[in-house]
Design a protein around this motif. Structure first.
Motif, PDB file in Angstrom:
ATOM      1  N   ALA E  17       0.843  -1.193   0.000  1.00 40.11           N
ATOM      2  CA  ALA E  17       0.000   0.000   0.000  1.00 40.11           C
ATOM      3  C   ALA E  17       0.878   1.242   0.000  1.00 40.11           C
ATOM      4  CB  ALA E  17      -0.916  -0.012   1.218  1.00 40.11           C
ATOM      5  N   GLN E  18       1.917   1.210   0.819  1.00 41.35           N
ATOM      6  CA  GLN E  18       2.813   2.369   0.865  1.00 41.35           C
ATOM      7  C   GLN E  18       3.529   2.588  -0.461  1.00 41.35           C
ATOM      8  OE1 GLN E  18       5.622   2.498   4.092  1.00 41.35           O
ATOM      9  NE2 GLN E  18       4.256   1.296   5.361  1.00 41.35           N
ATOM     10  N   SER E  20       2.683   1.620  -3.358  1.00 49.88           N
ATOM     11  CA  SER E  20       1.772   2.033  -4.425  1.00 49.88           C
ATOM     12  C   SER E  20       1.481   3.519  -4.348  1.00 49.88           C
ATOM     13  CB  SER E  20       0.465   1.275  -4.319  1.00 49.88           C
ATOM     14  OG  SER E  20       0.711  -0.084  -4.375  1.00 49.88           O
ATOM     15  N   LEU E  21       1.222   4.007  -3.133  1.00 45.16           N
ATOM     16  CA  LEU E  21       0.889   5.419  -3.004  1.00 45.16           C
ATOM     17  C   LEU E  21       2.054   6.293  -3.464  1.00 45.16           C
ATOM     18  CD1 LEU E  21      -1.046   5.432   0.369  1.00 45.16           C
ATOM     19  CD2 LEU E  21      -1.937   5.824  -1.914  1.00 45.16           C
ATOM     20  N   THR E 161      -7.915   3.262   4.294  1.00 46.07           N
ATOM     21  CA  THR E 161      -7.349   4.462   3.671  1.00 46.07           C
ATOM     22  C   THR E 161      -6.851   4.155   2.266  1.00 46.07           C
ATOM     23  OG1 THR E 161      -6.555   4.973   5.868  1.00 46.07           O
ATOM     24  CG2 THR E 161      -5.791   6.373   4.085  1.00 46.07           C
ATOM     25  N   THR E 162      -6.183   3.002   2.137  1.00 45.76           N
ATOM     26  CA  THR E 162      -5.665   2.642   0.817  1.00 45.76           C
ATOM     27  C   THR E 162      -6.795   2.584  -0.192  1.00 45.76           C
ATOM     28  OG1 THR E 162      -4.143   1.229   2.017  1.00 45.76           O
ATOM     29  CG2 THR E 162      -4.202   0.977  -0.354  1.00 45.76           C
ATOM     30  N   THR E 165      -8.223   6.008  -0.860  1.00 47.57           N
ATOM     31  CA  THR E 165      -7.315   6.858  -1.634  1.00 47.57           C
ATOM     32  C   THR E 165      -7.277   6.431  -3.097  1.00 47.57           C
ATOM     33  OG1 THR E 165      -5.976   6.875   0.349  1.00 47.57           O
ATOM     34  CG2 THR E 165      -5.038   7.916  -1.583  1.00 47.57           C
ATOM     35  N   PHE E 166      -7.169   5.118  -3.336  1.00 51.77           N
ATOM     36  CA  PHE E 166      -7.155   4.660  -4.725  1.00 51.77           C
ATOM     37  C   PHE E 166      -8.420   5.103  -5.436  1.00 51.77           C
ATOM     38  CE2 PHE E 166      -4.211   0.781  -3.849  1.00 51.77           C
ATOM     39  CZ  PHE E 166      -3.146   1.647  -3.776  1.00 51.77           C
ATOM     40  N   ALA E 217       1.301   7.678   2.663  1.00 53.14           N
ATOM     41  CA  ALA E 217       2.166   6.509   2.814  1.00 53.14           C
ATOM     42  C   ALA E 217       3.033   6.651   4.059  1.00 53.14           C
ATOM     43  CB  ALA E 217       3.050   6.347   1.573  1.00 53.14           C
ATOM     44  N   MET E 220       1.043   5.798   7.057  1.00 54.73           N
ATOM     45  CA  MET E 220       0.863   4.338   7.158  1.00 54.73           C
ATOM     46  C   MET E 220       2.104   3.692   7.750  1.00 54.73           C
ATOM     47  SD  MET E 220      -0.878   3.411   3.603  1.00 54.73           S
ATOM     48  CE  MET E 220      -2.570   3.826   3.256  1.00 54.73           C
ATOM     49  N   VAL E 256       0.005   0.972  -8.979  1.00 54.17           N
ATOM     50  CA  VAL E 256      -0.562   0.155  -7.905  1.00 54.17           C
ATOM     51  C   VAL E 256      -0.064  -1.284  -8.015  1.00 54.17           C
ATOM     52  CG1 VAL E 256      -2.701  -0.754  -6.957  1.00 54.17           C
ATOM     53  CG2 VAL E 256      -2.586   1.621  -7.722  1.00 54.17           C
TER      54      VAL E 256
END
Lengths: 386, 383, 264, 232, 308
Positions: E17-18, E20-21, E161-162, E165-166, E217, E220, E256
């Motif tokens: 997730a981190q 990707s952001l 959150t992920t 956010t996406f 990120a 997170m 992503v």
């Protein structure tokens, strides 16, 4: 024209510096990390060293002025080599003490040897510094304990308390790898079992993969060979991932209040071994008072006492034989000196015979001497014991 | 081309600079050093304002031959001035070793326009290969040095591979990745000494004499570092000649061409693959040589000296000095080795100042202290 | 069918050459054949696919379908450098010089593909490199002098400082120095006034006389420009070749008049 | 005068691109800008739009000096452009492309879209197709439609017949006449002089960055030099 | 599936997730300006510092009811994100815009330099900056069992959150006018100019968003790993960039996918390859190099033709 001029200027400088030589000054070198990540250790040791020199000047026992030349090694071998070269280049420097990082010491030891100048290691605990170099080069001695001694001490203690299964995690620095080697062999000597061994990168934040591997083996204790940041992260993440019931232990790399600060509540019950708790040593309070009186901006740290004693050993040797590099080096090797922590003598590898070790336990956010702790008294129980 | 500028301005200028450098190196006091830096900067600004700077540089450019001789003499004298202070010679030697590495990096960054952050890794490969061959197998320096160079060159070729199909931004990423990968691998393998590094690397021996051993001649003692310094200077001279020849040859032209316009270059038969790989290989050979010289100089090699930061530092040196200008590269390297050593008390601010200097240079003087210039051809009977 | 005006052997042949970008057919099944020593004009309005055609001949684009035969060998799939080595050299409509380099450096690089000192000579016999440079530089300046003596005397100047016309001259000289068998000129007269254009075309014709075996393919959107010099012209419009022949034949082709001269 | 350029000069680095260009477009007119490749047509347009800054001279639009304005400000004043080579957003659908055209215009899009679909009925079937996959003619239509979405006072068409089949060119110029008739002033840059002059009221001929000839349609068509150079 | 495997899976999702952001940020910047902004990692770590600083100030101020506490925590995160976004805009203005028409290496170097400067400023001038910093525990010490796997409140927040956010990024780019302008700029910079898009504003927005994503990120990272240090940004930035290249530079979906691919590679290599944990970065960079050799355009990248 200008070229000649510049040569003249140059010559002027050289004469000026040689003129200074005539003055009655004897310099003693100090090297350590004064910048960078380990600056706190180095600055504390430097101050204590400086204190020793100041006190000696005040005592009036020396027919010349003593001067500290403190150089930064920045925990970097190349910088350390620069500093060592600078020291030995200065003819007034008779001896030096240095280094908190073993690789730096490995880089500077040959320089001191070539120049017949004594180097007392005050903080680097790599085994080979004395076992190998101390044996080869009479100039090299060390006043702090070796790394294997700490591990043996810790393994002995835990074995006695009944810990039989361990997970060993270490960082991939020189220190971490050595910790792993010696802890592993010590544990095996005591009949304990190492269930898993894993390395992490210095600077790694994600300990989950290695911890997850450890979870699978259900160790009684997790040993970490490394320094504070990663240790705190490990302890915090251990509690998250289901290793709440395993003891966390380590050696002096973790022996810093920062660990308790960062790990917070999770730190409770962590067991470490560190260079002796000196609060019971005679003369300790006077030493601390003298240190405080100088108003140094940095605290003394765990290694201040070693650099203080190292300075005094050099001074004692100086008193015996006068300011001559080779003679001072020889005198140090054969010295018998009553220092702050006890009587120093050096064995054939240049390692001090003084053994100075304490078990500490994290209790309510502070390192507490095992002997004084609630764990010893039985009010609290060590984690991981059935 | 007019060639009637008198060498006088150049002589005076270089002598002043030389004197300033010598004084700066001799001074040990932090505050005097700082004062000297300020005075020096002020001097340069005055020189630029009064036009002396331009005149002097013009004079130097027009009398390259004489100036090279002068620079050579200056350099050879320098260690002798510090007979009593081996520390200065030590630092100077280090700076010269790094100069060899940046001359190589300049091929990539300056000539071919490929920003390579892995030069530190190549430096490390050269050093490690040379050191390992020495420590484990006892090969003499004169075998381990070429081996280190070759290993670094091969590494350079390998790193070149993933960058061939890619563009500038990918290229930088690849070099960063390679820098980390080689660092981690060296760090985590036992036979490289791992994090402990490799101690006890022997000194080179030439005609039975160990370089780097102190020599006593009657009352004068020549410090060991002095002989090593002269050996490094000899290597630096060779490296300079090689770099200059490469730059002023078809290789240099081709690198400049692919830097300026890839499509145009391809349409004139220049193979990007070949030119880029050559740039990587040659550049890393220089780094390998520098690494080997370093390892045998310090006698100890560990991963700290091949980290990503070293690569970054080397790039800073090239940009500060002047991309694709050999003299500029040397100036940049000397500045970034010697000044930080003098200002060691501000060590903690070192990376910060590198970052700031880099930004300011890129914005206000991207061509560096000494900008590159087109190759000057002097053809008889023309112009 | 096109009429062969001579019996020299063909140097370049394209068959069914097609290039498609998404929904756009930039070039549609173009057949063309250029003989040795011929000046060939490729004419068409902007966007007709002329430059795309060049990009395929030089390997910058890979054709969607069709084949390009240079001297009995297909060059489809070869890199631009390989194609250049095979003898095809081009100029660019926007004049792609190596901007940070001097006139002479640009010209010298034109000779890059010719025999030159290798690594050994560079490192150990540097005088050979020097004499090689001097020789080639003299030759280069002799070529550019034909276009403009001022350029030849100011050879250390950066090309980015030159006027458009001078840049064009340097570019064409650079191409000639590569001794191409097939020279591709992409709108060499763009940005020039009529007198400069005339002079340039005269120069190109003279070139052809000096190097009689070299074929030249010139792109122009204005057919009058090359009317005097091209032996053959082909007209491209919206990616298709609509006519080929001598200038006079093509000029009177009704389809060409309709398409190209705007229906007058 | 809707648009007026008073002796505008532009240079790119050390190379002079435009040399004292004077040009004017009146409301309701169709004015063409002729010249071969490299003559400075595109630079003139870029200068009007503020993509390239002029060194000196004055550019007036609707009585305001737009010479120092940023491109988007100029466009929001009411100039829109169908750029050379179309420059569609290839991975966006036709509809999205048209909506980008609304950047400078906050009005209701439906009405404007209806207007362009009336001009180019073909586009209605292509609404959800990615612009990059359209044929050349359709791309040209989208380019002009996109410019029209801004409801411009002045529409600049840079080489609209670029790469079009002759039949399409014909149809295209009819559309241009139609757009002009609906009240949009047009500045048309063309290399193909004959075709362009046919639909224009007046024209300017550029050569090496300077105005070489100017006049009404008839004057230019009769001008010998222009005929010789540009009309074949 | 064993519990250990599930734990590894959870770890890689959290890490992915981190990555990707951060990677989305790279992709947005690259789309907008065709530059690689190497200081993404600096935004990431800067945001952690800001958020942790504000949070500990607030938590030292006294005790609050759970609702008020939650709101203020959320507000602090939002504030830290916005501040980081503003720094992103500042960076664009000062060290990227001057190089818009310069060779590509210039912005690469200048943003690397910005990364160093931010990192060093934090180290030198943030109180105790060179030490590891503790990210305050703001989420209740509770969680839920998913089968045999325990998922804590913080982890649920990260997951949520992920996803939010996406989705938000997707909606912003496809449904809003400003978003479509950003997409337009990425497809044709000059045409976007010519359509009357205020390109500078759109680019500012892009940098605001990109830096904010890095900030998220960073949060997170703090929530999951609890500790961060000034020098952790650089590596995170480089990994994020690698992820965007592996996924296909210029594609948000690619970023992503790339982010998770890198995270999976790293975590599982560390877990299952003997001795792998110390050299886990070698595996993730290895994936990057493989892609650059075999498929330089990445998983979802399209090869663009050079304009001649």
């Amino acid at each position: 024209m200008k070229k000649k001029l510049s040569l003249l200027v140059m010559a002027g400088f050289l004469t000026a510096s040689s003129a200074a030589m005539a003055a009655d000054v004897v310099k003693i070198g100090f090297m350590g990390p004064m910048t960078g990540a380990n600056a706190a250790q180095g600055m504390g040791a430097k101050n204590a060293f400086d204190l020793a020199i100041k006190l000696a000047n005040k005592s009036g026992e020396y027919p010349y002025t003593l001067e500290t030349v403190a150089l930064d090694d920045a925990s970097d071998p190349a910088t350390g080599a620069n500093a060592a070269t600078k020291l030995v280049s200065d003819k007034e420097v008779v001896a030096a003490t240095g280094h908190w990082n073993s690789p730096v010491a490995r880089a500077t030891i040959p320089i001191f040897h070539e120049n017949n100048t004594a180097l007392i290691v005050w903080g680097a605990i790599g085994v080979d510094l004395t076992d190998k170099y101390g044996k080869m080069y009479p100039e090299i001695t060390r006043v702090c304990p070796k790394l294997d001694a700490e591990n043996i001490y810790l393994a002995d203690f835990l074995n006695e308390k009944g810990y039989k299964t361990f997970s060993v995690i270490h960082d991939n620095s020189a220190y971490g790898v050595d910790c792993q080697t010696y802890m592993d062999s010590s544990l095996k000597n005591f009949g304990a079992e190492v269930l898993s061994t894993d390395a992490i990168n210095v600077g790694e934040k994600d300990m989950m993969p290695v911890l997850t591997k450890a979870v699978a083996t259900h160790p009684q204790a997790v040993y970490y060979g490394g320094v504070v940041t990663e240790a705190a992260l490990l302890k915090l993440q251990m509690n998250k991932i289901g290793l709440k019931n395993s003891l966390f232990c380590g050696i002096s790399g973790i022996a810093d209040e920062k660990f308790n600060e960062v790990a917070g509540k999770s730190a409770e019950g962590t067991v470490i071994v560190k260079p002796g708790d000196s609060s019971k040593v005679a003369g300790w309070d006077a030493f601390v008072a003298a240190y405080d009186a100088e108003n140094y901006s940095e605290p003394m740290g765990a290694y201040g006492k070693y650099s203080y004693d190292a300075a005094n050993i050099i001074l004692a040797a100086l008193k015996q034989v006068g300011p001559d590099r080779a003679k001072v080096a020889e005198a140090i090797r054969n010295i018998k000196y009553q220092g702050l922590l006890g009587e120093y003598t050096f064995d054939e590898t240049g390692q001090t015979t003084l053994l100075d070790m304490t078990i500490m336990v994290s209790q309510d956010g502070q390192w507490v001497n095992w002997e004084d702790s609630l764990y010893k008294s039985g009010e609290r129980k060590l984690i991981g014991l059935k | 081309m007019k060639k009637n500028t008198s060498p006088a301005a150049g002589f005076i200028f270089s002598s002043i600079i030389y004197a300033a450098v010598v004084i700066f190196m001799a001074v040990d006091d932090l505050y005097i050093s700082l004062g000297l830096i300020v005075a020096f900067a002020a001097g340069i600004i005055t020189a630029v304002k009064t036009g002396f700077w331009q005149r002097a540089l013009g004079s130097i450019n027009d009398n390259t031959g004489k100036m090279t001789v002068l620079a050579g003499i200056f350099t050879l004298i320098l260690p002798l001035l510090f007979l009593n202070n081996p520390y200065v010679i030590h630092i100077f030697t280090l700076a010269c070793i790094y100069c060899i590495a940046t001359l190589g990096l300049n091929i990539q960054v300056g000539s071919a326009g490929m920003v390579n952050f892995a030069q530190g890794a190549f430096f490390g490969v050269g050093a490690y290969v040379s050191a390992l061959l020495d420590v484990h197998f006892g090969f003499p320096f004169w075998i381990t040095l070429p081996a280190g160079m070759a290993a670094a060159g091969i590494m350079g070729l390998l790193m070149g591979l993933p960058t061939l199909k890619t563009r500038e931004y990918h290229l930088s990423l690849v070099t960063i990745a390679c820098a980390y990968i080689s660092f981690l691998l060296v760090m985590n393998f036992k036979w490289t000494g791992g994090p402990d590094g490799i101690p006890d690397i022997s000194k080179p021996v030439i005609f039975g004499m160990e370089i780097g051993q102190k020599i006593t001649l009657g009352s004068i003692t020549i410090p060991g570092v002095m002989t090593y310094c002269y050996m490094v200077l000899a290597f630096l001279a060779l490296a300079l000649i090689a770099a200059r020849r490469l730059q002023n040859s078809w290789y240099g032209l081709a690198w400049n061409a692919i830097r300026d316009d890839e499509i145009s270059s391809r349409c004139y038969g220049l193979s990007l693959t070949r030119s880029k790989l050559e740039a990587f290989a040659f550049g890393s050979i220089f780094a390998g040589a520098a690494g080997a010289l370093y390892a045998h100089f310090i006698g100890f090699m560990s991963t700290e000296n091949m980290s990503f930061q070293i690569g970054l530092l080397l790039v800073c040196m090239v940009i500060l000095g002047g991309m694709d200008n050999l003299a500029g590269v040397l100036v940049g390297t000397l500045l970034l080795i010697i000044i930080p050593e003098k200002l060691r008390a501000f060590e903690d601010y070192r990376m910060l100042s590198y970052g700031l200097v880099l930004i300011l240079m890129l914005i206000f003087r991207p061509e560096g202290i000494l900008p590159s210039k087109p190759r000057m051809f002097n053809l008889t009977g023309r112009g | 069918m096109t009429v062969q005006h001579n019996f020299r052997k063909p140097l370049l042949t394209t068959t069914n050459l097609t290039m498609q970008f998404g929904g756009l057919k930039a070039l549609n099944s173009v057949d063309l054949s250029i003989n040795e020593g011929q000046i060939f004009g490729l004419i068409g309005p902007n966007g007709a696919g002329k430059t795309t055609f060049f990009n395929m001949l030089t390997g910058i684009y890979r054709p969607t379908s069709g084949d390009v035969i240079l001297d009995n060998t297909s060059i489809v799939g070869k890199t631009p450098a390989e194609i250049a080595n095979a003898g095809t050299i081009r100029t660019f409509q926007t004049c792609r010089l190596w901007d940070n380099m001097s006139i002479l450096e640009n010209l010298l690089l034109g000779t890059y593909m010719r025999e030159k000192p290798g690594l050994f000579q560079t490192l150990f016999q540097y005088t050979k490199v020097k004499t090689d440079f001097t020789r080639k530089a003299e030759e280069a300046l002799a070529v550019v002098e034909k276009f403009d003596p001022a350029l030849a005397s100011d050879y250390n100047r950066k090309v980015s400082e030159l006027s458009l016309v001078d840049r064009r001259r340097v570019e064409i000289s650079r191409a000639i120095l590569a001794r191409p068998r097939l020279l591709l000129l992409d709108e060499p007269a763009a940005g020039m006034d009529p007198s400069e254009t005339r002079q340039l075309m005269g120069d190109i014709t003279k070139l052809q006389e000096r190097y009689p075996k070299m074929s030249i393919l010139v792109i122009e959107h204005d057919m009058t420009v090359i009317s005097g010099m091209a032996e053959q012209v082909a007209i491209l419009n919206f990616g298709t070749k609509i006519a080929q022949g001598t200038f006079d034949e093509v000029k009177n082709n009704p389809e060409v008049i309709a398409a190209y001269l705007g229906g007058e | 005068m809707l648009l007026q350029l008073n002796s505008v000069s532009t240079s790119y680095g050390k190379i002079k691109m435009l040399d004292k260009v004077c040009l004017s477009v009146d409301t309701g007119e169709v004015v063409c800008l002729l010249g071969s490749n490299g003559a400075g047509k595109s630079t003139t347009i870029k200068t009007i739009l503020g993509m390239v800054k002029s060194n000196n001279g004055q550019i007036l639009f609707d009585g305001q000096d737009i010479g120092k304005m940023k491109t988007y400000e100029v466009i929001r004043k009411g100039i829109s452009v169908a750029p050379e080579g179309r420059r569609l957003f290839p991975r966006m659908t036709v509809e999205q492309n048209l909506e980008i055209g609304l950047a400078a215009n906050q009005e209701d899009s439906a009405e404007l879209k209806d207007r362009v679909y009336q001009l180019f009925p073909v586009l209605k079937d292509r609404v959800n197709q990615a612009a990059g996959t359209l044929s050349g003619g359709e791309q040209a239509m989208v380019a002009i439609s996109r410019a029209l979405m801004q409801k411009p006072k002045l529409l600049i068409l840079d080489e609209p017949s670029f790469g079009l089949a002759p039949l399409l060119v014909e149809a295209f110029y009819n559309t241009i006449i139609e757009i002009s008739r609906q009240g949009t002033t047009i500045l048309l840059s063309e290399q193909n002089a004959g075709k362009a002059l046919e639909v224009s009221d007046r024209g300017y001929v550029l050569q090496k960055g300077a105005i070489y000839a100017s006049g009404t349609k008839q004057e230019l068509m009769e001008n010998d030099l222009v005929r010789k150079c540009y009309l074949g | 599936m064993s519990l250990v495997f599930l734990l590894h899976l959870k770890n890689s999702i959290m890490l992915g997730a981190q990555y990707s952001l951060i990677a989305i940020g790279f992709t947005l910047f690259f789309g907008a300006l065709n530059v690689v902004v190497f200081c993404q990692g600096a935004f990431y770590i800067l945001a952690s510092f800001i958020a942790a600083g504000l949070l500990s100030l607030f938590m030292g101020a006294g005790s609050f009811g759970p609702v008020v506490f939650g709101c203020i925590v959320f507000a602090i995160f939002f504030l830290a994100m916005c501040l980081t976004g503003c720094v992103g805009m500042l960076v664009e203005r000062s060290t990227i815009r001057p190089f818009r028409s310069a060779p590509l290496v210039m912005p690469i170097l200048s943003t690397i330099a910005v990364g160093i400067v931010v990192e060093q400023l934090l180290k030198l001038f943030y109180p105790q900056g060179s030490n590891p910093q503790v990210f305050p525990e703001v989420f209740p010490d509770a969680g839920m069992m998913l089968g045999s796997l325990y998922v804590s409140a913080g982890e649920l927040v990260i997951l949520g959150t992920t996803i939010i956010t996406f989705t938000g990024i997707y909606l912003f780019l496809s449904k809003t006018r400003l978003g479509s302008h950003i997409v337009a700029i990425s497809q044709d910079f000059e045409a976007a100019h010519l359509m009357g898009i205020n390109v500078d504003r759109a680019i500012y927005t892009t940098f605001f968003i990109g830096a904010s994503l890095a900030a998220i990120a960073g949060f997170m990272n703090g929530i999951y790993y609890t500790v961060f240090r000034y020098d952790m940004g650089a590596m995170a930035g480089i990994k994020g960039f690698s992820a965007s290249v592996v996924g296909g530079l210029g594609s948000v979906y690619g970023a992503v996918i790339g982010g998770f691919l890198m995270a999976f590679t790293e975590t599982f290599a560390a877990a299952y390859i003997p001795g792998g944990s110390a050299i886990r970065d070698v595996f993730s960079f290895g994936i990057l190099l493989l892609f650059l050799i075999l498929r330089p355009s990445g998983i979802i990248g399209q090869n663009s033709l050079e304009k001649v």
